[in-house]
Design a protein around this motif. Structure first.
Motif, PDB file in Angstrom:
ATOM      1  N   ASN A  63      42.954  23.602  26.528  1.00 19.53           N
ATOM      2  CA  ASN A  63      43.219  25.040  26.532  1.00 19.53           C
ATOM      3  C   ASN A  63      42.232  25.797  27.405  1.00 19.53           C
ATOM      4  O   ASN A  63      42.544  26.840  27.966  1.00 19.53           O
ATOM      5  CB  ASN A  63      43.159  25.579  25.098  1.00 19.53           C
ATOM      6  N   GLU A  64      40.998  25.243  27.514  1.00 21.41           N
ATOM      7  CA  GLU A  64      39.998  25.921  28.330  1.00 21.41           C
ATOM      8  C   GLU A  64      40.398  25.930  29.794  1.00 21.41           C
ATOM      9  O   GLU A  64      40.121  26.871  30.524  1.00 21.41           O
ATOM     10  CB  GLU A  64      38.640  25.239  28.157  1.00 21.41           C
ATOM     11  N   ASP A  65      41.054  24.830  30.237  1.00 26.35           N
ATOM     12  CA  ASP A  65      41.457  24.760  31.636  1.00 26.35           C
ATOM     13  C   ASP A  65      42.646  25.665  31.919  1.00 26.35           C
ATOM     14  O   ASP A  65      42.792  26.189  33.019  1.00 26.35           O
ATOM     15  CB  ASP A  65      41.813  23.314  32.006  1.00 26.35           C
ATOM     16  N   VAL A 113      42.243  33.777  32.802  1.00 23.25           N
ATOM     17  CA  VAL A 113      41.013  34.543  32.966  1.00 23.25           C
ATOM     18  C   VAL A 113      41.358  36.030  32.977  1.00 23.25           C
ATOM     19  O   VAL A 113      42.185  36.482  33.767  1.00 23.25           O
ATOM     20  CB  VAL A 113      40.295  34.152  34.275  1.00 23.25           C
ATOM     21  N   ILE A 114      40.716  36.779  32.092  1.00 23.19           N
ATOM     22  CA  ILE A 114      40.984  38.216  31.979  1.00 23.19           C
ATOM     23  C   ILE A 114      40.044  38.975  32.903  1.00 23.19           C
ATOM     24  O   ILE A 114      38.846  38.695  32.964  1.00 23.19           O
ATOM     25  CB  ILE A 114      40.803  38.684  30.528  1.00 23.19           C
ATOM     26  N   GLU A 163      39.599  44.189  30.613  1.00 24.43           N
ATOM     27  CA  GLU A 163      39.032  43.878  29.299  1.00 24.43           C
ATOM     28  C   GLU A 163      38.180  45.038  28.778  1.00 24.43           C
ATOM     29  O   GLU A 163      38.251  45.400  27.595  1.00 24.43           O
ATOM     30  CB  GLU A 163      38.186  42.609  29.393  1.00 24.43           C
ATOM     31  N   ALA A 164      37.385  45.637  29.661  1.00 24.90           N
ATOM     32  CA  ALA A 164      36.527  46.753  29.257  1.00 24.90           C
ATOM     33  C   ALA A 164      37.352  47.978  28.875  1.00 24.90           C
ATOM     34  O   ALA A 164      37.073  48.637  27.860  1.00 24.90           O
ATOM     35  CB  ALA A 164      35.560  47.097  30.391  1.00 24.90           C
ATOM     36  N   LYS A 192      29.967  40.165  33.087  1.00 29.44           N
ATOM     37  CA  LYS A 192      31.086  39.395  33.636  1.00 29.44           C
ATOM     38  C   LYS A 192      31.431  39.799  35.065  1.00 29.44           C
ATOM     39  O   LYS A 192      31.764  38.950  35.893  1.00 29.44           O
ATOM     40  CB  LYS A 192      32.315  39.553  32.733  1.00 29.44           C
ATOM     41  N   GLN A 193      31.365  41.085  35.342  1.00 29.44           N
ATOM     42  CA  GLN A 193      31.777  41.569  36.655  1.00 29.44           C
ATOM     43  C   GLN A 193      30.727  41.305  37.727  1.00 29.44           C
ATOM     44  O   GLN A 193      31.059  41.011  38.879  1.00 29.44           O
ATOM     45  CB  GLN A 193      32.066  43.071  36.581  1.00 29.44           C
ATOM     46  N   PHE A 194      29.452  41.361  37.344  1.00 29.09           N
ATOM     47  CA  PHE A 194      28.382  41.258  38.340  1.00 29.09           C
ATOM     48  C   PHE A 194      27.452  40.067  38.106  1.00 29.09           C
ATOM     49  O   PHE A 194      26.412  39.966  38.755  1.00 29.09           O
ATOM     50  CB  PHE A 194      27.567  42.555  38.348  1.00 29.09           C
TER      51      PHE A 194
END
Length: 203
Positions: A67-69, A73-74, A79-80, A113-115
């Motif tokens: 499931n991880e693979d 990806v959000i 998400e924020a 996550k973004q930077f």
């Protein structure tokens, strides 16, 4: 007296149970061989069975990714925004301090996550220092984030009652930061995409 005698004359020299003499077999049956080497046969069978199990498990894992693979990806921006929207819905249920704690967490997760910054592991002061050292934030968002952290710490750790306007300012600052940084990132990506074809034409 006759010195020579027949063996029949001395029956005690004969084994009465032996009817005939048979040659000793030099060959062994499969059952005899198996019974004599039963221990090694069991060891070999166990190793073979274990190898087959490992092989099939490895093959199954290779053909069926985890499931991880396959997990989607959000986008940190989406998400924020969704997290802030959900927080606003629960604004009345949450107290002032829990609301600000959660809002600060959302903002830090977005930055992390973004930077690719360890925002969740830093104190407020360390977070501002890290922001100031990043060219993307310096001279643009440094003051905004410093004010957000200072104002948030006052709300979280002060025993005084916080005005609603203070909470709204924090919320507006967080939304502005997330949306504006996303717009800048998008603009930079588009700019780099247009520059690449021009460079290839010059070559």
């Amino acid at each position: 007296m006759n010195q020579f005698f027949k063996i029949q004359d001395k029956p005690h020299l004969l084994d009465p149970h032996v009817l005939s003499e048979e040659p000793i077999s030099i060959y062994k049956t499969i059952w005899q061989l198996c019974s004599e080497n039963l221990f090694w046969i069991l060891i070999f069978s166990a190793i073979l069975l274990f190898s087959m199990v490992i092989f099939f498990l490895f093959r199954k894992k290779k053909n069926n990714p985890t499931n991880e693979d396959t997990e989607e990806v959000i986008d940190p921006y989406i998400e924020a925004l969704e997290a802030i929207e959900e927080l606003q819905k629960n604004k009345l249920k949450l107290g002032t301090k829990p609301f600000v704690f959660k809002l600060s967490e959302i903002l830090r997760i977005y930055v992390q996550k973004q930077f690719n910054m360890p925002a969740m592991e830093l104190t407020g002061e360390e977070f501002i220092i890290e922001i100031a050292s990043n060219p993307f934030f310096s001279n643009t968002y440094e003051d905004l984030l410093k004010e957000f952290v200072d104002r948030g710490d006052r709300v979280k750790y002060s025993e005084e009652t916080t005005d609603t306007s203070e909470i709204n300012l924090l919320l507006d600052s967080a939304l502005h930061f997330v949306k504006d940084t996303h717009s800048r990132i998008t603009a930079q990506e588009k700019s780099s995409e247009t520059e690449e074809p021009e460079d290839s034409k010059k070559r």
